[in-house]
Design an enzyme around this catalytic site. Structure first.
Site, mmCIF file in Angstrom:
data_model
loop_
_atom_site.group_PDB
_atom_site.id
_atom_site.type_symbol
_atom_site.label_atom_id
_atom_site.label_comp_id
_atom_site.label_asym_id
_atom_site.label_seq_id
_atom_site.Cartn_x
_atom_site.Cartn_y
_atom_site.Cartn_z
ATOM 1 C CB THR A 1 0.324 10.468 1.934
ATOM 2 O OG1 THR A 1 0.820 9.178 1.833
ATOM 3 C CG2 THR A 1 1.289 11.332 0.923
ATOM 4 C CD GLU B 1 -3.505 -1.788 2.660
ATOM 5 O OE1 GLU B 1 -3.778 -0.776 3.776
ATOM 6 O OE2 GLU B 1 -3.967 -1.543 1.527
ATOM 7 C CG ASP B 2 -2.110 2.563 6.382
ATOM 8 O OD1 ASP B 2 -2.283 2.027 5.392
ATOM 9 O OD2 ASP B 2 -2.164 3.806 6.783
ATOM 10 C CB SER C 1 -2.038 2.892 -3.964
ATOM 11 O OG SER C 1 -2.720 4.142 -3.432
ATOM 12 C CB ALA C 2 -7.453 3.022 -2.176
ATOM 13 C CE LYS D 1 -4.460 5.764 9.350
ATOM 14 N NZ LYS D 1 -3.778 5.629 10.488
ATOM 15 C CG ASN E 1 -3.770 12.115 -6.003
ATOM 16 O OD1 ASN E 1 -3.610 13.323 -6.974
ATOM 17 N ND2 ASN E 1 -4.630 12.549 -4.910
ATOM 18 N NE ARG F 1 -9.409 12.105 -4.932
ATOM 19 C CZ ARG F 1 -9.165 12.335 -6.024
ATOM 20 N NH1 ARG F 1 -9.512 13.348 -6.959
ATOM 21 N NH2 ARG F 1 -7.779 11.954 -6.442
ATOM 22 C CG ASP G 1 -1.522 1.110 1.377
ATOM 23 O OD1 ASP G 1 -2.445 1.691 0.601
ATOM 24 O OD2 ASP G 1 -1.724 1.764 2.491
ATOM 25 C CG LEU G 2 1.368 5.816 -1.990
ATOM 26 C CD1 LEU G 2 2.868 5.545 -2.007
ATOM 27 C CD2 LEU G 2 0.858 6.459 -2.887
ATOM 28 C CG ASP G 3 -2.189 7.327 0.598
ATOM 29 O OD1 ASP G 3 -1.204 8.194 -0.080
ATOM 30 O OD2 ASP G 3 -3.101 7.318 -0.171
ATOM 31 C CE LYS H 1 -5.866 -0.689 -1.150
ATOM 32 N NZ LYS H 1 -4.733 -0.304 -0.655
HETATM 33 C C1 BG6 Z 1 -6.070 5.642 0.060
HETATM 34 C C2 BG6 Z 1 -6.093 6.536 1.318
HETATM 35 O O1 BG6 Z 1 -4.929 5.288 0.065
HETATM 36 O O2 BG6 Z 1 -6.361 6.488 -0.946
HETATM 37 C C3 BG6 Z 1 -7.356 7.268 1.543
HETATM 38 O O3 BG6 Z 1 -5.610 5.499 2.414
HETATM 39 C C4 BG6 Z 1 -7.763 8.056 0.406
HETATM 40 O O4 BG6 Z 1 -7.235 8.049 2.708
HETATM 41 C C5 BG6 Z 1 -7.687 7.167 -0.784
HETATM 42 O O5 BG6 Z 1 -8.912 8.663 0.471
HETATM 43 C C6 BG6 Z 1 -7.884 8.028 -2.206
HETATM 44 O O6 BG6 Z 1 -6.786 8.899 -2.402
HETATM 45 P P1 BG6 Z 1 -6.799 10.101 -3.577
HETATM 46 O O7 BG6 Z 1 -5.462 10.497 -3.391
HETATM 47 O O8 BG6 Z 1 -7.338 9.409 -4.947
HETATM 48 O O9 BG6 Z 1 -7.804 11.012 -3.214
HETATM 49 MG MG MG Z 2 -2.932 2.926 3.388
#
Ligand code: BG6
Ligand code: MG
Length: 216
Positions: free
Chosen positions: A16, A168-169, A113-114, A44, A117, A48, A8-10, A144
């Site tokens: 982030t 994953e967090d 990642s979800a 988390k 960005n 979006r 996972d990324l964020d 997810k």
């Molecule tokens: C996930 C984050 O990785 O991405 C969420 O854990 C976030 O908090 C989701 O809302 C969507 O991200 P983005 O960058 O497309 O708005």
């Molecule tokens: Mg995460």
């Protein structure tokens, strides 16, 4: 045995998750809603659109489709202000060491990642060339806890799901890994992520011996 890693990324690679929280918190405030850290745990790993729906449900706020889209855009613009200040110094502790080990063992690695960005954030922290495959919210239909993100990553790595290790967090991400039949490594505490198979406070603590590399 051939194993694959899916990250996972964020909140796993960089902090982030905190920037998402700050941007959502400000938007929530404009609706008269106080967004807490506990609420943020629920957000988390959540897309979006679903994040905004969750926030609106906290205050029984209804928006027109137009307002909804406008507020999604303004939250993202706020979030991107933080991202544009980021660099390799914003990697979470242990991430450079983790990638040294990945190189050392020559392990296939995917991003799952979800976030829409994800590519931009990876570029900012200098990791965009380090992944064999990148799966993000632009390429997946079901977010997810549906396992689609990670199953797609496994497929791109050409590794069977049962040999994939997901880092994953988020509770939603841990559920997605388990739903996909993969090993779920929680970056967080057992209280935050009770369903994870293992827990570490950062990627650098992961014990690569668990992968049983070279024992086939
Ligand atoms: C996930 C984050 O990785 O991405 C969420 O854990 C976030 O908090 C989701 O809302 C969507 O991200 P983005 O960058 O497309 O708005
Ligand atoms: Mg995460």
């Amino acid at each position: 045995m051939k194993v694959g890693l899916i990250l996972d990324l964020d909140g796993v690679i960089c902090d982030t998750a905190h920037y998402h929280y700050l941007a959502w918190k400000e938007l929530a405030k404009s609706y008269g809603i106080e967004l807490t850290e506990a609420h943020n745990e629920e957000l988390k790993g959540v897309s979006r659109v679903d994040s905004l729906k969750y926030i609106l449900s906290l205050g029984d706020v209804t928006l027109t489709d137009e307002q909804f889209q406008r507020d999604l855009t303004s939250k993202n613009e706020h979030y991107l202000q933080f991202v544009m200040e980021m660099g390799p110094q914003h990697l979470l502790p242990g991430v450079p060491y983790f990638f040294e080990q990945v190189n050392h063992f020559n392990l296939p690695i995917a991003l799952g990642s979800a976030s829409k960005n994800a590519q931009l954030v990876l570029e900012r922290v200098g990791l965009d060339k380090k992944f064999t495959a990148i799966v993000d919210a632009n390429t997946v239909v079901n977010g997810k806890p549906d396992p689609e993100t990670f199953l797609k990553g496994a497929e791109m790595l050409k590794i069977a799901p049962e040999f994939c290790w997901v880092f994953e967090d988020s509770a939603a991400g841990i559920a997605a890994a388990i739903n996909g039949g993969m090993k779920a490594v929680g970056i967080g505490t057992p209280e935050q992520l009770p369903a994870a198979n293992y827990h570490y406070s950062n990627l650098g603590e992961f014990d690569f011996n668990l992968l049983k590399l070279g024992r086939n």
